[in-house]
Design a protein around this motif. Sequence first.
Motif, mmCIF file in Angstrom:
data_model
loop_
_atom_site.group_PDB
_atom_site.id
_atom_site.type_symbol
_atom_site.label_atom_id
_atom_site.label_comp_id
_atom_site.label_asym_id
_atom_site.label_seq_id
_atom_site.Cartn_x
_atom_site.Cartn_y
_atom_site.Cartn_z
ATOM 1 N N PRO A 263 0.823 -1.225 0.000
ATOM 2 C CA PRO A 263 0.000 0.000 0.000
ATOM 3 C C PRO A 263 0.849 1.264 0.000
ATOM 4 C CG PRO A 263 -0.871 -1.568 1.555
ATOM 5 C CD PRO A 263 0.387 -2.167 1.028
ATOM 6 N N SER B 78 -5.753 -2.829 -3.486
ATOM 7 C CA SER B 78 -6.945 -3.089 -2.678
ATOM 8 C C SER B 78 -7.189 -1.877 -1.779
ATOM 9 C CB SER B 78 -6.742 -4.337 -1.829
ATOM 10 O OG SER B 78 -5.640 -4.139 -0.980
ATOM 11 N N VAL B 79 -8.465 -1.479 -1.677
ATOM 12 C CA VAL B 79 -8.798 -0.302 -0.877
ATOM 13 C C VAL B 79 -9.600 -0.726 0.330
ATOM 14 C CG1 VAL B 79 -9.764 1.997 -0.883
ATOM 15 C CG2 VAL B 79 -8.931 1.006 -2.994
ATOM 16 N N GLY B 80 -9.082 -0.434 1.524
ATOM 17 C CA GLY B 80 -9.776 -0.806 2.741
ATOM 18 C C GLY B 80 -10.876 0.177 3.101
ATOM 19 N N ASN B 81 -10.634 1.471 2.887
ATOM 20 C CA ASN B 81 -11.589 2.500 3.290
ATOM 21 C C ASN B 81 -11.751 3.520 2.165
ATOM 22 O OD1 ASN B 81 -13.136 4.367 4.563
ATOM 23 N ND2 ASN B 81 -11.903 4.438 6.450
ATOM 24 N N PRO B 82 -12.632 3.243 1.192
ATOM 25 C CA PRO B 82 -12.743 4.106 0.000
ATOM 26 C C PRO B 82 -13.107 5.545 0.339
ATOM 27 C CG PRO B 82 -14.031 2.108 -0.258
ATOM 28 C CD PRO B 82 -13.577 2.126 1.146
ATOM 29 N N ALA C 113 -5.678 4.823 4.104
ATOM 30 C CA ALA C 113 -6.950 4.520 3.462
ATOM 31 C C ALA C 113 -6.880 3.177 2.748
ATOM 32 C CB ALA C 113 -7.316 5.630 2.480
ATOM 33 N N LEU C 114 -5.761 2.911 2.065
ATOM 34 C CA LEU C 114 -5.626 1.654 1.335
ATOM 35 C C LEU C 114 -5.582 0.470 2.297
ATOM 36 C CD1 LEU C 114 -3.030 2.569 -1.441
ATOM 37 C CD2 LEU C 114 -5.493 2.425 -1.639
ATOM 38 N N GLU C 115 -4.955 0.682 3.463
ATOM 39 C CA GLU C 115 -4.860 -0.411 4.432
ATOM 40 C C GLU C 115 -6.129 -0.570 5.253
ATOM 41 O OE1 GLU C 115 -1.343 0.497 6.627
ATOM 42 O OE2 GLU C 115 -0.011 -0.446 5.158
ATOM 43 N N GLY C 116 -7.092 0.343 5.061
ATOM 44 C CA GLY C 116 -8.381 0.167 5.706
ATOM 45 C C GLY C 116 -8.496 0.719 7.106
ATOM 46 N N TYR C 117 -7.724 1.739 7.437
ATOM 47 C CA TYR C 117 -7.876 2.376 8.746
ATOM 48 C C TYR C 117 -9.141 3.243 8.760
ATOM 49 C CZ TYR C 117 -3.229 0.958 10.215
ATOM 50 O OH TYR C 117 -2.147 0.232 10.586
ATOM 51 N N THR C 118 -9.618 3.560 9.974
ATOM 52 C CA THR C 118 -10.834 4.369 10.071
ATOM 53 C C THR C 118 -10.474 5.862 10.067
ATOM 54 O OG1 THR C 118 -10.692 4.383 12.454
ATOM 55 C CG2 THR C 118 -12.002 2.628 11.447
#
Lengths: 227, 216
Positions: free
Chosen positions: A55, A129-133, A190-195
Amino acid sequence: MVTRFLSWTRQAGALLNKDFKAEFRTKYALNSFLMFAVTTLVIVSFAVGPYYLDPVMHASFIWIIIFFSAMAGLARAFIKEQERGTVYALKLSTTPEIIYLGKFCFNLLLLLLVLLVIIPFYFFFLSPSVGNPLLLVVVLLLGSLGLTGTTTILSAIVSKANVKGNLLPVLAFPVLLPLLITSINGTRLALEGYTFGEASSELRVLSSFFVIMTTVSLLLFNYVWED
Amino acid sequence: MFWKVFLGIWMSLVIIASFLYAPPALGLGEVSRIIYYHVPLAWVAVLAYMVSMINAIKYLRTSSIEYDYRTSFNAEVGTIFALLATVTGAIFANATWGTYWNWDPRQTSIFVLLLIYGSYFALRSAIDDREQKARLSSVYAIIAFITVPFLVFIIPRIYASLHPDPIVNIEGRLQMDARMLQVFISSLAGFTGIYFWIYNLQNRIINLKGKIKGRL
């Protein structure tokens, strides 16, 4: 206060409208901007090929593409006025602050249009891959705001120089470095999906960078604009 | 004349004392003697950049050209001292951490500072008109300098620092051997004196240039 604000928005809107009409007659800036961005993207895609990217690599590539295509695409806002000789008419017709705001809106729309094409293309070619678009959209938006705010006043400075070619990236890089570092970091989160909560310090830095740079630009633009 | 001689003697004494009088710092060894040069150089660089900034703002307020001469001249002095501070820092880094450059926060921020002033000189050389050069470069210097606090906040979050001021400077207090401290403070004073001597010389040159132009 309110009437003044309304008159500012109306005048800046008129400038934006004029720039858009002029732009869509030739589409020169948009086309070159877009093609530059696509070319950079394709080079990245070729170079990376079939390899898997972290990412943090994706985030860096996205912002390298955005930075360099913005440098190529946003430099022309004031240079074209200078070349056509319309700069004097513009000086007569309104105050420097409104010119800055109008040009800022025009550059921002141009950049967002290019992002609207380039980001889907990036996902198409490199499929990160996007964890949090939603966070990605917010980071890109705040990053573009800061990027445009800074580039607008710097491109006005460059338009007065004799050697206009490569000066903008040279001037912009040290100023934009904090923004770029934070944007890359925010995009990685964002890509790793953090909030949003976990990325809040990045978001705060990006928005304060935008507010500070625009305020300083509005204060100093008068000195750049007068002869 | 008196000050020049005095400064020369003072600095010679500082150089001798830094090698013979002061003891090496605990844990860092003989290489720690570089702080008598590295820290004052960095301090003078910051001082010169500050004076340059103040003159840039003064120029925008008054548009009298002598402030612009001072802005650019102080930026040059600052850059020379910042380069020397970078080099001495890199030598120390190589001696203690085993590498000249590792993007330590201090190295990153001084690198950005050098980049800013590199761009500043590039911009100045790209504009011919004297007044426009002064105005635009002052605006650029202000814009660029405003972003430095951001770096101070952002970079330490990304890279950890190995800079030895935590060794010398625990809990914000200067914890040094008394003899080290004496040499350190004298060196700081000496380098500041050198800066003001250069500043004074340059001001005299600027004034003389103005007089010559007035006569022609």
